[in-house]
Write a protein that holds these residues in place. Structure first.
Motif, PDB file in Angstrom:
ATOM      1  N   ARG A 106       0.728  -1.252  -0.127  1.00 53.86           N
ATOM      2  CA  ARG A 106       0.152  -0.089   0.150  1.00 53.86           C
ATOM      3  C   ARG A 106       1.061   1.237  -0.053  1.00 53.86           C
ATOM      4  N   HIS A 107       2.018   1.261   0.365  1.00 53.62           N
ATOM      5  CA  HIS A 107       2.870   2.376   0.532  1.00 53.62           C
ATOM      6  C   HIS A 107       4.076   2.404  -0.156  1.00 53.62           C
ATOM      7  N   ILE A 108       4.817   1.350  -0.224  1.00 49.07           N
ATOM      8  CA  ILE A 108       6.127   1.359  -1.047  1.00 49.07           C
ATOM      9  C   ILE A 108       5.764   0.961  -2.587  1.00 49.07           C
ATOM     10  N   LEU A 109       5.142   0.013  -2.772  1.00 49.89           N
ATOM     11  CA  LEU A 109       4.804  -0.383  -4.297  1.00 49.89           C
ATOM     12  C   LEU A 109       4.098   0.712  -4.918  1.00 49.89           C
ATOM     13  N   PRO A 110       3.447   1.759  -4.728  1.00 47.46           N
ATOM     14  CA  PRO A 110       2.872   2.532  -5.533  1.00 47.46           C
ATOM     15  C   PRO A 110       3.840   3.632  -5.788  1.00 47.46           C
ATOM     16  N   ASN A 111       4.975   3.824  -5.039  1.00 53.73           N
ATOM     17  CA  ASN A 111       6.081   4.718  -5.083  1.00 53.73           C
ATOM     18  C   ASN A 111       7.093   4.285  -6.327  1.00 53.73           C
ATOM     19  N   ILE A 112       7.291   2.828  -6.421  1.00 57.74           N
ATOM     20  CA  ILE A 112       8.031   2.469  -7.312  1.00 57.74           C
ATOM     21  C   ILE A 112       7.466   1.676  -8.406  1.00 57.74           C
ATOM     22  N   ALA A 113       6.054   1.980  -8.401  1.00 54.68           N
ATOM     23  CA  ALA A 113       5.462   1.329  -9.682  1.00 54.68           C
ATOM     24  C   ALA A 113       6.100   1.776 -11.051  1.00 54.68           C
ATOM     25  N   SER A 114       6.039   3.201 -11.245  1.00 54.21           N
ATOM     26  CA  SER A 114       6.663   3.772 -12.253  1.00 54.21           C
ATOM     27  C   SER A 114       7.599   3.191 -12.962  1.00 54.21           C
ATOM     28  N   THR A 115       8.759   3.002 -11.987  1.00 56.06           N
ATOM     29  CA  THR A 115       9.856   2.188 -12.559  1.00 56.06           C
ATOM     30  C   THR A 115       9.916   0.734 -12.779  1.00 56.06           C
ATOM     31  N   LEU A 116       8.989  -0.017 -12.344  1.00 53.37           N
ATOM     32  CA  LEU A 116       8.763  -1.317 -12.514  1.00 53.37           C
ATOM     33  C   LEU A 116       7.916  -1.272 -13.925  1.00 53.37           C
ATOM     34  N   ILE A 117       6.866  -0.412 -14.340  1.00 55.59           N
ATOM     35  CA  ILE A 117       6.212  -0.348 -15.321  1.00 55.59           C
ATOM     36  C   ILE A 117       6.934  -0.083 -16.554  1.00 55.59           C
ATOM     37  N   VAL A 118       7.967   0.666 -16.450  1.00 54.98           N
ATOM     38  CA  VAL A 118       9.100   1.081 -17.644  1.00 54.98           C
ATOM     39  C   VAL A 118       9.923  -0.108 -17.687  1.00 54.98           C
ATOM     40  N   SER A 119      10.094  -0.829 -16.831  1.00 54.25           N
ATOM     41  CA  SER A 119      10.980  -2.129 -17.118  1.00 54.25           C
ATOM     42  C   SER A 119      10.250  -3.053 -17.918  1.00 54.25           C
ATOM     43  N   MET A 120       8.750  -3.251 -17.449  1.00 58.57           N
ATOM     44  CA  MET A 120       7.850  -4.122 -18.119  1.00 58.57           C
ATOM     45  C   MET A 120       7.855  -3.788 -19.862  1.00 58.57           C
ATOM     46  N   THR A 121       7.877  -2.493 -20.003  1.00 62.77           N
ATOM     47  CA  THR A 121       7.581  -2.062 -21.459  1.00 62.77           C
ATOM     48  C   THR A 121       9.066  -2.471 -22.030  1.00 62.77           C
ATOM     49  N   LEU A 122      10.121  -2.409 -21.500  1.00 62.91           N
ATOM     50  CA  LEU A 122      11.447  -2.739 -22.104  1.00 62.91           C
ATOM     51  C   LEU A 122      11.635  -4.234 -22.240  1.00 62.91           C
TER      52      LEU A 122
END
Length: 288
Positions: A198-214
């Motif tokens: 609820r607190h850490i994942l939302p703050n790092i989600a953007s980095t993980l999403i970019v990694s998924m697109t790559l």
């Protein structure tokens, strides 16, 4: 190399007005991806023929044939119908594998950040082993012994690249855990799962999403390579790699059999790379 080229195109196009308008290559990439997704979702309704239907009277028909817009293959099967179904299967495999890899890697990264000590060392050791082991060799060995049903194939492809997410999630979780907000949530009695989800994942989600697109285009290329070798998607089902594999024997007589799926593979991977690099530039504060 595709990612570097795509990054240079996006940065070059967006240099005058970064942050104000989306570059033209990104618009083109998004439009192509939307087209591929629409074809995948509507494949059962828009294919002119069943992808296994034979038309022996029109074997190796050239493109723009009145009954077959993209021609036919060596068995008279409609190339356009097979291409649409192949797009759906390849996107299904790539999307499922990327999602499994992201979930597995993120979970292990959070586990390493929370447990530390021996558990962290074990996760990092597994990540190093995964990075050092050529995944193609591992996939060939598993598929040769266990067979290659589609669910097993997707699960196996989901093991590709999980160590990247694990390292990213571990590093960012440790950094976030050292900051005030994570400590404050712990002080009021929040459980570890609530802190991370609820607190850490939302703050790092953007980095993980970019990694998924790559990672997504890499999975498409890997699936195509395994299917080309005959160890991926099996007949009667078809995929882009399968079509390229079958078409190579008729490259001089009927090049359209191979060129149509090959063009889809190249264009789709380039489009995902363009969009992924643009997202990285937009979401990474160090590049603004």
């Amino acid at each position: 190399m595709a990612g570097t080229t795509a990054s240079s195109l996006v940065r070059g196009a967006s240099a005058p007005g970064r942050g104000r308008r989306m570059p033209a290559p990104v618009w083109i990439g998004l439009a192509w991806l939307a087209l591929m997704l629409a074809l995948a979702l509507t494949a059962d309704w828009i294919t002119p023929y069943r992808f296994t239907t034979f038309d022996l009277r029109n074997r190796l028909a050239v493109p723009f044939h009145p009954a077959h817009w993209l021609g036919t293959d060596e068995l008279g099967r409609d190339v356009l119908s097979r291409l649409i179904v192949s797009i759906r299967i390849s996107i299904l495999v790539a999307f499922g594998a990327t999602l499994i890899s992201a979930l597995l890697g993120t979970a292990l990264g959070f586990l390493a950040a929370h447990a530390r000590g021996l558990v962290e060392q074990l996760v990092l050791m597994l990540a190093d082993f995964q990075a050092a082991m050529p995944f193609l060799i591992l996939a060939l060995a598993v598929l040769a012994f266990l067979g290659n049903a589609l669910p097993l194939f997707i699960a196996l492809m989901g093991l590709y690249g999980w160590e990247r997410y694990a390292r990213i999630a571990r590093g960012l979780a440790i950094s976030a855990g050292a900051q005030g907000y994570a400590g404050a949530v712990r002080q009021i009695g929040a459980s570890p799962s609530r802190v991370y989800l609820r607190h850490i994942l939302p703050n790092i989600a953007s980095t993980l999403i970019v990694s998924m697109t790559l990672t997504f285009p890499e999975v498409i290329l890997l699936e195509s390579g395994l299917s080309f070798l005959g160890l991926g998607v099996q007949p009667p089902m078809t995929s882009l790699g399968n079509m390229v594999s079958y078409g190579r024997e008729y490259l001089t007589r009927a090049p359209w059999i191979m060129l149509a799926p090959a063009a889809c593979i190249v264009t789709t991977t380039l489009a995902v790379s363009l969009v992924g690099d643009w997202l990285r530039d937009k979401l990474d504060p160090t590049l603004r």
